[in-house]
Design a protein around this motif. Structure first.
Motif, short mmCIF file in Angstrom:
data_model
loop_
_atom_site.label_atom_id
_atom_site.label_comp_id
_atom_site.label_asym_id
_atom_site.label_seq_id
_atom_site.Cartn_x
_atom_site.Cartn_y
_atom_site.Cartn_z
N LEU A 1 10.32 10.93 14.17
CA LEU A 1 10.44 9.94 13.11
C LEU A 1 11.92 9.68 12.84
N THR A 2 12.21 8.50 12.36
CA THR A 2 13.59 8.18 12.01
C THR A 2 13.94 8.84 10.68
N PRO A 3 15.23 9.05 10.41
CA PRO A 3 15.63 9.60 9.10
C PRO A 3 15.10 8.77 7.93
N GLY A 4 15.03 7.45 8.11
CA GLY A 4 14.50 6.60 7.04
C GLY A 4 13.02 6.86 6.79
N GLU A 5 12.24 7.05 7.87
CA GLU A 5 10.81 7.33 7.71
C GLU A 5 10.60 8.67 7.01
N VAL A 6 11.41 9.63 7.38
CA VAL A 6 11.29 10.94 6.74
C VAL A 6 11.62 10.84 5.25
N TYR A 7 12.67 10.12 4.93
CA TYR A 7 13.08 9.97 3.52
C TYR A 7 11.98 9.28 2.71
N ASN A 8 11.37 8.26 3.27
CA ASN A 8 10.31 7.53 2.57
C ASN A 8 9.10 8.42 2.32
N LEU A 9 8.77 9.29 3.29
CA LEU A 9 7.67 10.23 3.09
C LEU A 9 7.98 11.20 1.95
N CYS B 1 8.05 9.29 -1.48
CA CYS B 1 6.90 8.41 -1.74
C CYS B 1 7.34 6.96 -1.94
N SER B 2 8.35 6.56 -1.18
CA SER B 2 8.91 5.22 -1.32
C SER B 2 8.04 4.16 -0.67
N THR B 3 7.23 4.55 0.29
CA THR B 3 6.36 3.60 0.96
C THR B 3 4.95 4.17 1.01
N LYS B 4 4.06 3.37 1.52
CA LYS B 4 2.68 3.81 1.68
C LYS B 4 2.61 4.99 2.64
N ALA B 5 1.65 5.87 2.42
CA ALA B 5 1.52 7.08 3.24
C ALA B 5 1.46 6.72 4.72
N LEU B 6 2.14 7.53 5.52
CA LEU B 6 2.17 7.34 6.96
C LEU B 6 1.44 8.51 7.61
N PRO B 7 0.16 8.37 7.95
CA PRO B 7 -0.59 9.50 8.51
C PRO B 7 -0.11 9.86 9.90
N ALA C 1 0.68 14.24 -3.97
CA ALA C 1 2.09 14.58 -3.74
C ALA C 1 3.03 13.76 -4.60
N CYS C 2 2.79 12.45 -4.67
CA CYS C 2 3.73 11.59 -5.40
C CYS C 2 3.72 11.89 -6.89
N ARG C 3 2.61 12.36 -7.43
CA ARG C 3 2.57 12.73 -8.84
C ARG C 3 3.43 13.95 -9.11
N GLN C 4 3.59 14.82 -8.09
CA GLN C 4 4.38 16.04 -8.27
C GLN C 4 5.87 15.74 -8.42
#
Length: 431
Positions: free
Chosen positions: A385-393, A396-402, A426-429
């Motif tokens: 994954l790219t650093p941006g994808e990891v950061y978004n996960l 919770c910046s974007t929709k979940a990426l399964p 997770a995003c509530r935490q």
């Protein structure tokens, strides 16, 4: 005493010899067979005092030996008695049909025969109370999740059942505290112990069943990825197993949410074993060592610090080309390296276990390496994954990426040995 030095021990009457030495007495001495006894006796009369001293010394030696033998006999009797007591106690502890010397610790046992509720008839009182406390704590946490769920759904029936279960748990806690006091004061007997044990076990069974029914209804109304796994104890039988195997992979990214305050070391969040290689892919923090990623038994140390009792998002990315790896914590890259099992593809047809380190394919668990804590959203991709994808996960910046290889879903995971599934968002935490 042998054929070369035959001697004659004679007892004779000194008065019958050529000279009279006054008072009549008997003397024991040894003389050669061909020697005149009277002559011998006269020659030996000069050394009478020496002989007397020798006799006294011999007598003293005999008495000492006698005393030593008596002491040894007494010691043997004491040791025999103690050994008998030890054997008797060992038999009682082993129980009918068990052997204290038959199997050792048997670390290959996966714990299918373990009673996660706590078998009060087989465990010492202190251990039983500890297990009861842990069971009650587990039930209370599950009820908190149900309460959270009921607030979202405003179901009066759920609230009513939750209140009943909470009251039952409160009553159980009082029983456990009362039992602790009785144990400390020595006021309980085996009959009362058995009756009380039966009541508590029956109540716990009923509570587990009713909470499970509530959770089943809860699962029907939630997405299959909104859950977490909890491993409350460091055992060799509590784990989860992913139903799917990994394919052959030349690159991967593994991400998860993780929470633990275990010390020393959080244990093994996951391990993947294939035939002939138990350490094909393992994430482990054992003892006072830093967390490590193992690929085909090759090791890289990871800069994670997660055992603070808080939720953290971690990712490990790797490619077989030059064995390049990257480690992310909470969306930020914390470390990287290369030469980690370079040009070795991850092999297929293996077993993926959460919470335990495998020494054999699908087993050989060691309690000292078990994961203690909570784990969620374990996903695997067959690419970096790219650093941006990891950061978004992580944020919770974007929709979940399964995960493209393993996606986090209740339908993909079986749990064993007392590990539990709870509601988790997770995003509530982090918000």
């Amino acid at each position: 005493r042998g054929p070369r030095s035959l001697v004659l021990v004679s007892l004779f009457y000194l008065k019958g010899c050529a000279q009279n030495f006054g008072q009549t007495r008997f003397i024991c001495t040894s003389v050669p067979v061909d020697m005149d006894m009277c002559t011998s006796s006269m020659q030996s009369s000069g050394s009478t005092e020496d002989m007397k001293t020798t006799v006294l010394q011999l007598r003293e030696t005999v008495l000492q030996q006698k005393e030593t033998i008596m002491n040894q006999k007494e010691t043997i009797r004491e040791l025999t008695t103690k050994l008998g007591r030890c054997e008797s106690q060992s038999t009682l502890e082993a129980g009918p049909g068990e052997s204290k010397t038959g199997g050792g610790s048997n670390r290959k046992q996966t714990g299918s025969s373990k009673n996660t509720m706590g078998d009060l008839s087989r465990t010492p009182a202190a251990e039983t109370l500890s297990q009861l406390g842990q069971t009650l704590q587990s039930l209370k946490i599950r009820l908190e999740n149900l309460e959270q769920f009921s607030r979202m759904n405003s179901s009066s029936q759920t609230n009513s059942l939750k209140d009943i279960l909470q009251n039952n748990i409160d009553d159980l806690e009082k029983q456990v505290l009362s039992r602790i006091n009785s144990l400390e004061e020595g006021k309980y007997n085996s009959k009362n112990e058995s009756e009380e044990r039966g009541k508590i076990e029956s109540t716990l069974t009923s509570l587990h069943q009713r909470i499970s029914d509530l959770e089943k209804g809860q699962k029907d109304n939630r997405p299959t990825d909104k859950f977490q796994l909890t491993f409350p104890l460091r055992t060799n039988y509590m784990y989860a197993k992913v139903k799917k195997s990994l394919p052959e992979m030349y690159a991967f990214t593994i991400c998860m949410w993780i929470k633990s305050n275990a010390s020393p070391g959080v244990g093994t969040p996951f391990s993947y074993a294939v035939p002939g290689q138990a350490n094909e892919l393992v994430l482990i923090e054992w003892g006072n060592n830093p967390m490590e990623i193992l690929i085909n038994d090759k090791v890289a140390k990871l800069p994670f610090v997660i055992n603070d009792g808080k939720w953290h998002h971690i990712c490990i990315a790797w490619t077989t080309r030059d064995g390049v790896w990257e480690a992310y914590q909470d969306g930020t890259q914390r470390g990287n390296g290369e030469n980690l099992a370079p040009y070795h593809p991850i092999k297929p047809q293996g077993v993926l276990v959460l919470g335990q380190e495998q020494d054999t394919l699908g087993g050989g668990f060691d309690a000292t390496q078990a994961f203690v804590g909570e784990l969620a959203h374990f996903n695997i991709w067959d690419r970096k994954l790219t650093p941006g994808e990891v950061y978004n996960l992580a944020t919770c910046s974007t929709k979940a990426l399964p995960g493209s290889v393993i996606a986090w879903s209740e339908t993909n995971i079986d749990i064993y040995g007392g590990a539990t599934k709870w509601t988790f968002e997770a995003c509530r935490q982090i918000n």
